[in-house]
Scaffold this active site. Structure first.
Site, PDB file in Angstrom:
ATOM      1  N   SER A 119      39.850 -11.239 -39.721  1.00 32.11           N
ATOM      2  CA  SER A 119      40.308 -10.890 -38.388  1.00 32.11           C
ATOM      3  C   SER A 119      41.608 -10.077 -38.450  1.00 32.11           C
ATOM      4  O   SER A 119      41.639  -9.001 -39.028  1.00 32.11           O
ATOM      5  CB  SER A 119      40.457 -12.172 -37.557  1.00 32.11           C
ATOM      6  OG  SER A 119      40.661 -11.883 -36.200  1.00 32.11           O
ATOM      7  N   ASP A 172      30.206 -11.818 -32.317  1.00 31.95           N
ATOM      8  CA  ASP A 172      31.655 -12.059 -32.304  1.00 31.95           C
ATOM      9  C   ASP A 172      32.231 -11.743 -30.920  1.00 31.95           C
ATOM     10  O   ASP A 172      32.204 -10.590 -30.476  1.00 31.95           O
ATOM     11  CB  ASP A 172      32.315 -11.179 -33.366  1.00 31.95           C
ATOM     12  CG  ASP A 172      33.759 -11.560 -33.635  1.00 31.95           C
ATOM     13  OD1 ASP A 172      34.425 -12.092 -32.725  1.00 31.95           O
ATOM     14  OD2 ASP A 172      34.233 -11.325 -34.761  1.00 31.95           O
ATOM     15  N   HIS A 203      32.922 -15.467 -34.328  1.00 30.25           N
ATOM     16  CA  HIS A 203      34.147 -15.084 -35.039  1.00 30.25           C
ATOM     17  C   HIS A 203      34.444 -16.139 -36.091  1.00 30.25           C
ATOM     18  O   HIS A 203      35.279 -17.034 -35.884  1.00 30.25           O
ATOM     19  CB  HIS A 203      35.295 -14.951 -34.035  1.00 30.25           C
ATOM     20  CG  HIS A 203      36.487 -14.211 -34.576  1.00 30.25           C
ATOM     21  ND1 HIS A 203      36.419 -12.905 -35.009  1.00 30.25           N
ATOM     22  CD2 HIS A 203      37.774 -14.612 -34.761  1.00 30.25           C
ATOM     23  CE1 HIS A 203      37.610 -12.524 -35.422  1.00 30.25           C
ATOM     24  NE2 HIS A 203      38.447 -13.542 -35.283  1.00 30.25           N
TER      25      HIS A 203
END
Length: 227
Positions: A119, A172, A203
């Site tokens: 991320s 996501d 995610h």
């Protein structure tokens, strides 16, 4: 302002490591987040690896109402592709580069160092790795995106020789799949060696992804192992 090395966790899979992996966590997490992944990667037992898991500094994050949490840079808008915290990004990149230099001083050349991240950490791994004057052993980008894609002229020519592993969850809701996909397409078009994976997840990371990461790292380690 005096820069200090980022606090971090170190795990070595054997004596006299021949390679290093610097793995950057996501927003609100810390270096412990990906510690459990190391034994799950199934890396070759005959090549010792030093894993370094840094902790991001705790800063106010605008998107989360100014709440103070570990973050590599401030996020100001839901659209991650615009308005980046350039000062925060550069400060974090400087800290990551200090860790890379630390590994080089310990006898691990740049082409035996892998930058990895998830991320926000993945975005930082790309930002830092693509600007290195010497090729790295690889960059792993998990559920990430390009920071300041308009600044592609800052990428080093040497980074074209750094292999990339990119992966994203198709569902996501935090970093949209389209953002990761467009990032991969842009880098492929620029000539980067890129392996792309998508997974039916949100995610996060999944066992199949960890397996693919382990295989990819093992290939890199075989390529860079000492003669």
């Amino acid at each position: 302002m005096t820069l200090h090395p980022l606090p971090h966790i170190t795990i070595e899979t054997g004596e006299k490591p021949a390679a290093s992996v610097i793995w950057l966590h996501g927003l609100g997490a810390d270096g412990h987040d990906f510690e459990p992944v190391v034994p799950q990667l199934g890396l070759p037992a005959d090549i010792a690896v030093r894993f370094i898991f840094p902790h991001a500094p705790s800063i106010p994050v605008t998107l989360n109402g100014g709440y103070i949490m570990p973050a590599w840079y401030d996020i100001r808008q839901n659209d991650l592709g615009i308005e980046h915290d350039e000062a925060g990004i550069q400060a974090s990149s400087a800290g990551i580069n200090m860790l890379i230099e630390q590994e080089i001083m310990r006898g691990i050349p740049a082409d035996r160092i892998i930058l990895a991240g998830f991320s926000q950490g993945a975005a930082m791994a790309l930002y830092t790795g693509l600007r290195k004057p010497s090729p790295l052993a690889g960059i792993i980008v998990l559920s990430g995106y390009l920071l300041m894609p308009e600044a592609a002229a800052e990428y080093s020519q040497a980074s074209l020789n750094t292999p990339l592993f990119m992966a994203h969850g198709i569902d996501d809701p935090v970093v949209p799949f389209a953002l990761g996909d467009s990032c991969a397409r842009q880098l492929k078009a620029a000539g980067y060696q890129l392996e792309w994976h998508s997974y039916p997840m949100q995610h996060s990371v999944c066992p199949q992804e960890i397996n693919h990461i382990g295989q990819w790292i093992a290939e890199r380690l075989r390529a860079i192992s000492r003669p």
